[in-house]
Design a protein around this motif. Structure first.
Motif, PDB file in Angstrom:
ATOM      1  N   GLY A 109       0.812  -1.205   0.000  1.00 46.87           N
ATOM      2  CA  GLY A 109       0.000   0.000   0.000  1.00 46.87           C
ATOM      3  C   GLY A 109       0.847   1.256   0.000  1.00 46.87           C
ATOM      4  N   PRO A 110       0.207   2.407  -0.086  1.00 41.64           N
ATOM      5  CA  PRO A 110       0.953   3.665  -0.093  1.00 41.64           C
ATOM      6  C   PRO A 110       1.622   3.933   1.245  1.00 41.64           C
ATOM      7  N   VAL A 111       2.675   4.740   1.204  1.00 45.13           N
ATOM      8  CA  VAL A 111       3.351   5.144   2.446  1.00 45.13           C
ATOM      9  C   VAL A 111       2.856   6.501   2.917  1.00 45.13           C
ATOM     10  N   GLY A 112       1.955   7.094   2.157  1.00 43.27           N
ATOM     11  CA  GLY A 112       1.412   8.379   2.563  1.00 43.27           C
ATOM     12  C   GLY A 112       0.394   8.886   1.569  1.00 43.27           C
ATOM     13  N   PHE A 113      -0.125  10.077   1.855  1.00 43.77           N
ATOM     14  CA  PHE A 113      -1.193  10.659   1.055  1.00 43.77           C
ATOM     15  C   PHE A 113      -0.992  12.158   0.932  1.00 43.77           C
ATOM     16  N   VAL A 114      -1.584  12.718  -0.123  1.00 47.34           N
ATOM     17  CA  VAL A 114      -1.695  14.164  -0.265  1.00 47.34           C
ATOM     18  C   VAL A 114      -3.179  14.486  -0.243  1.00 47.34           C
ATOM     19  N   ASP A 115      -3.569  15.301   0.722  1.00 53.35           N
ATOM     20  CA  ASP A 115      -4.979  15.673   0.876  1.00 53.35           C
ATOM     21  C   ASP A 115      -5.060  17.194   0.860  1.00 53.35           C
ATOM     22  N   GLY A 116      -5.326  17.754  -0.328  1.00 53.25           N
ATOM     23  CA  GLY A 116      -5.316  19.197  -0.450  1.00 53.25           C
ATOM     24  C   GLY A 116      -3.917  19.730  -0.218  1.00 53.25           C
ATOM     25  N   ASP A 117      -3.769  20.578   0.775  1.00 53.96           N
ATOM     26  CA  ASP A 117      -2.463  21.140   1.104  1.00 53.96           C
ATOM     27  C   ASP A 117      -1.691  20.293   2.112  1.00 53.96           C
ATOM     28  N   GLU A 118      -2.319  19.234   2.599  1.00 58.49           N
ATOM     29  CA  GLU A 118      -1.674  18.410   3.620  1.00 58.49           C
ATOM     30  C   GLU A 118      -0.911  17.248   3.001  1.00 58.49           C
ATOM     31  N   VAL A 119       0.347  17.111   3.403  1.00 60.42           N
ATOM     32  CA  VAL A 119       1.178  15.967   3.024  1.00 60.42           C
ATOM     33  C   VAL A 119       1.371  15.116   4.261  1.00 60.42           C
ATOM     34  N   ARG A 120       0.998  13.845   4.174  1.00 62.04           N
ATOM     35  CA  ARG A 120       1.122  12.971   5.342  1.00 62.04           C
ATOM     36  C   ARG A 120       1.842  11.682   4.928  1.00 62.04           C
ATOM     37  N   LEU A 121       3.021  11.477   5.519  1.00 58.64           N
ATOM     38  CA  LEU A 121       3.748  10.224   5.354  1.00 58.64           C
ATOM     39  C   LEU A 121       3.474   9.365   6.576  1.00 58.64           C
ATOM     40  N   THR A 122       2.822   8.227   6.370  1.00 58.12           N
ATOM     41  CA  THR A 122       2.380   7.400   7.491  1.00 58.12           C
ATOM     42  C   THR A 122       3.351   6.287   7.850  1.00 58.12           C
ATOM     43  N   LYS A 123       4.263   5.943   6.939  1.00 56.85           N
ATOM     44  CA  LYS A 123       5.225   4.880   7.229  1.00 56.85           C
ATOM     45  C   LYS A 123       6.400   4.992   6.265  1.00 56.85           C
ATOM     46  N   ARG A 124       7.467   4.289   6.604  1.00 56.92           N
ATOM     47  CA  ARG A 124       8.635   4.215   5.731  1.00 56.92           C
ATOM     48  C   ARG A 124       8.950   2.754   5.456  1.00 56.92           C
TER      49      ARG A 124
END
Length: 322
Positions: free
Chosen positions: A178-193
């Protein structure tokens, strides 16, 4: 202050213009023309470099080496927060993994993106993907995370990402991870490495390594023909947990005895190799003659890592993929 993002444009669908016959001319736009056409705005300064203007099927290993040197040089600047490499999607995962395996940037973000639809049609993902990629490249949490692929509002690790659709906007994914993060509008979130292998600094040229796919009745003559025609190493795209036809073992043994490095991967989308069977052509038999297991990589990525290792004359053993 680290607030500058450098866009390095290689061409591809994302930089297309229509031809007179109605087809798309991939890479017709320079990086600056692409930014101007899409009216891309960013929170910080964006510098644009057009390295080449090609469809991604035309990208060469020399292009990859030139791209790596450019990234290394630019990373020495104290104002550069990160890079965005834009290119065609057909070989996007190859470029991303080459950069991931050949660069150990600790304080610079590295993002690769593209588009499934040309920028001049309704519903194109060119603008959204490029805007998101610039946001991620400027995000402090992306620095030192290795090469990331930003696509369809998702962030993927270069080692696991695959092109999963030839045309849909959700064209990339990381099967089983799965993805390691998301871009939601102006928010960048890296949830794992994702755990990365050590970086390899390649030599001046990448030697040829061939991929040999396994299938019912696939000829073992492919192995010897590949090496006889100039391949310096082989990657076997095996079935299941790493198996090949029984009649591949004799030529494999001869090539290994001659010192030809061979790596094996699974052609499945997800799942590690495992020495759980004992029959002719099994993974266990291959390992016994020195074939290397690249459990977590697909064939194209294992090939690039083996090419990098061969180019700098480093020892070729199981530690290369561990």
């Amino acid at each position: 202050m680290k607030n500058t993002v450098v866009l390095i444009s290689l061409g591809g669908t994302i930089a297309s213009l229509p031809s007179s016959s109605g087809g798309a001319i991939a890479g017709a736009l320079s990086g600056k023309e692409l930014m101007d056409r899409l009216q891309i705005k960013s929170d910080g300064p964006v510098e644009v470099i057009t390295l080449c203007q090609k469809p991604s099927n035309a990208i060469t290993t020399d292009d990859l080496l030139q791209l790596r040197v450019l990234c290394l040089e630019l990373s020495q600047r104290k104002d550069v927060a990160g890079f965005v490499v834009s290119q065609g999607t057909d070989t996007l995962e190859d470029t991303a993994y080459f950069l991931d395996t050949s660069l150990g940037l600790e304080d610079t973000a590295l993002v690769v993106t593209g588009a499934q639809r040309v920028p001049y049609v309704s519903g194109s993902d060119a603008g959204p993907n490029l805007r998101d990629a610039l946001k991620v490249a400027n995000a402090p949490q992306a620095r030192g995370a290795g090469a990331l692929v930003v696509f369809n509002e998702e962030i993927h690790a270069a080692s696991s990402v695959r092109k999963l659709s030839s045309y849909q906007l959700n064209g990339f994914g990381s099967p089983g991870i799965g993805p390691v993060g998301f871009v939601d509008g102006d928010e960048v979130r890296l949830t794992k490495r994702v755990q990365r292998l050590s970086a390899i600094a390649p030599g001046e040229q990448l030697p040829r390594v061939d991929i040999l796919p396994v299938a019912i009745g696939a000829s073992p003559a492919l192995l010897e023909a590949a090496v006889a025609s100039g391949a310096k190493g082989l990657v076997i795209d095996a079935v299941g947990r790493g198996h090949v036809p029984p009649n591949w073992m004799q030529p494999l043994g001869a090539l290994r005895a001659a010192g030809v490095p061979v790596a094996v991967v699974s052609s499945t989308q997800w799942g590690r190799l495992a020495e759980v069977y004992e029959y002719r052509g099994s993974l266990a038999e291959q390992v016994s003659i020195g074939v290397l297991k690249a459990s977590h990589l697909n064939a194209r990525k294992a090939r690039l890592r083996l090419m990098c290792a061969l180019s700098c004359n480093m020892p070729i053993d199981q530690s290369l993929f561990s």
